[in-house]
Scaffold this motif. Structure first.
Motif, PDB file in Angstrom:
ATOM      1  N   VAL A  36       0.861  -1.241  -0.086  1.00 42.82           N
ATOM      2  CA  VAL A  36      -0.086  -0.053  -0.027  1.00 42.82           C
ATOM      3  C   VAL A  36       0.885   1.435  -0.069  1.00 42.82           C
ATOM      4  O   VAL A  36       1.974   1.474   0.690  1.00 42.82           O
ATOM      5  N   THR A  37       0.489   2.077  -0.573  1.00 35.43           N
ATOM      6  CA  THR A  37       1.285   3.461  -0.860  1.00 35.43           C
ATOM      7  C   THR A  37       0.527   4.674  -0.148  1.00 35.43           C
ATOM      8  O   THR A  37      -0.481   4.650  -0.473  1.00 35.43           O
ATOM      9  N   GLU A  68       5.771   3.407   1.595  1.00 34.08           N
ATOM     10  CA  GLU A  68       5.094   2.183   0.962  1.00 34.08           C
ATOM     11  C   GLU A  68       5.152   1.261   2.285  1.00 34.08           C
ATOM     12  O   GLU A  68       6.007   1.173   3.007  1.00 34.08           O
ATOM     13  N   VAL A  69       3.995   0.781   2.338  1.00 36.16           N
ATOM     14  CA  VAL A  69       3.665  -0.285   3.410  1.00 36.16           C
ATOM     15  C   VAL A  69       3.503  -1.775   2.955  1.00 36.16           C
ATOM     16  O   VAL A  69       2.697  -1.791   2.157  1.00 36.16           O
ATOM     17  N   VAL A  70       4.202  -2.688   3.477  1.00 35.82           N
ATOM     18  CA  VAL A  70       4.364  -4.031   3.010  1.00 35.82           C
ATOM     19  C   VAL A  70       3.995  -4.957   3.898  1.00 35.82           C
ATOM     20  O   VAL A  70       4.324  -4.856   5.025  1.00 35.82           O
ATOM     21  N   ASP A  71       3.086  -6.245   3.646  1.00 31.99           N
ATOM     22  CA  ASP A  71       2.870  -7.131   4.576  1.00 31.99           C
ATOM     23  C   ASP A  71       3.725  -8.469   4.311  1.00 31.99           C
ATOM     24  O   ASP A  71       3.458  -9.640   4.516  1.00 31.99           O
ATOM     25  N   ARG A  72       4.889  -8.097   4.065  1.00 33.27           N
ATOM     26  CA  ARG A  72       6.025  -9.318   3.823  1.00 33.27           C
ATOM     27  C   ARG A  72       7.120  -8.575   4.182  1.00 33.27           C
ATOM     28  O   ARG A  72       7.572  -7.481   4.352  1.00 33.27           O
ATOM     29  N   LEU A  80      14.321   2.758   2.125  1.00 33.03           N
ATOM     30  CA  LEU A  80      14.306   3.109   3.443  1.00 33.03           C
ATOM     31  C   LEU A  80      12.710   3.429   3.657  1.00 33.03           C
ATOM     32  O   LEU A  80      12.386   3.759   4.942  1.00 33.03           O
ATOM     33  N   ASP A  81      12.054   3.970   2.704  1.00 36.55           N
ATOM     34  CA  ASP A  81      10.787   4.480   2.759  1.00 36.55           C
ATOM     35  C   ASP A  81       9.720   3.223   2.589  1.00 36.55           C
ATOM     36  O   ASP A  81       8.413   3.515   2.005  1.00 36.55           O
ATOM     37  N   VAL A  90      -2.348  -1.658   8.555  1.00 37.17           N
ATOM     38  CA  VAL A  90      -1.752  -0.445   8.131  1.00 37.17           C
ATOM     39  C   VAL A  90      -2.197   0.550   9.095  1.00 37.17           C
ATOM     40  O   VAL A  90      -3.250   0.759   9.432  1.00 37.17           O
ATOM     41  N   ASP A  91      -1.267   0.857  10.145  1.00 33.37           N
ATOM     42  CA  ASP A  91      -1.509   1.645  11.317  1.00 33.37           C
ATOM     43  C   ASP A  91      -1.097   3.172  10.723  1.00 33.37           C
ATOM     44  O   ASP A  91       0.187   3.612  11.101  1.00 33.37           O
TER      45      ASP A  91
END
Length: 123
Positions: A36-37, A68-72, A80-81, A90-91
């Motif tokens: 998710v961005t 960017e938020v990843v679930d892996r 680093l972003d 996603v909090d």
């Protein structure tokens, strides 16, 4: 605000949060199967401490961000972003707090110290 990553769709959705006197607002969307961005701006007066004299002061901040938020799990060579959320949540509050902490950890000079060109300390 927390949202399950799997519930986020490809269409852009707005978000707006207030944390520690700062406004964090922008948009978020699914940018991949496991990603998710978040893109937006963080704005407000942030309390800081001068890295030269130690005095407390506030500074107005208005900065863009893209995360960017990843679930892996991440590979070592990735950006680093990117934030891992291995629990699939996603909090947004924690992300905003992290951005504020990142701003506060930078090198800052109070207005008085910023005016001084030469600075020497005798030991």
């Amino acid at each position: 605000m927390q949202i399950l990553l799997r519930k986020i769709h490809e269409s852009r959705n707005p978000f707006s949060l207030q944390k520690e006197g700062m406004a964090c607002r922008g948009e978020f969307w699914r940018s991949g199967k496991h990603a998710v961005t978040l893109e937006g701006r963080i704005e407000g007066d942030v309390p800081l401490e001068c890295d030269r004299c130690g005095e407390a002061f506030t500074k107005h901040v208005d900065e863009p961000f893209r995360i960017e938020v990843v679930d892996r799990p991440l590979k070592v060579d990735e950006s680093l972003d990117v934030i891992e959320c291995l629990d699939g949540i996603v909090d947004f509050d924690r992300i905003c707090e992290s951005e504020i902490a990142s701003i506060q950890s930078e090198y800052h000079l109070c207005p008085r110290c910023a005016e001084q060109e030469d600075f020497e300390i005798e030991y």
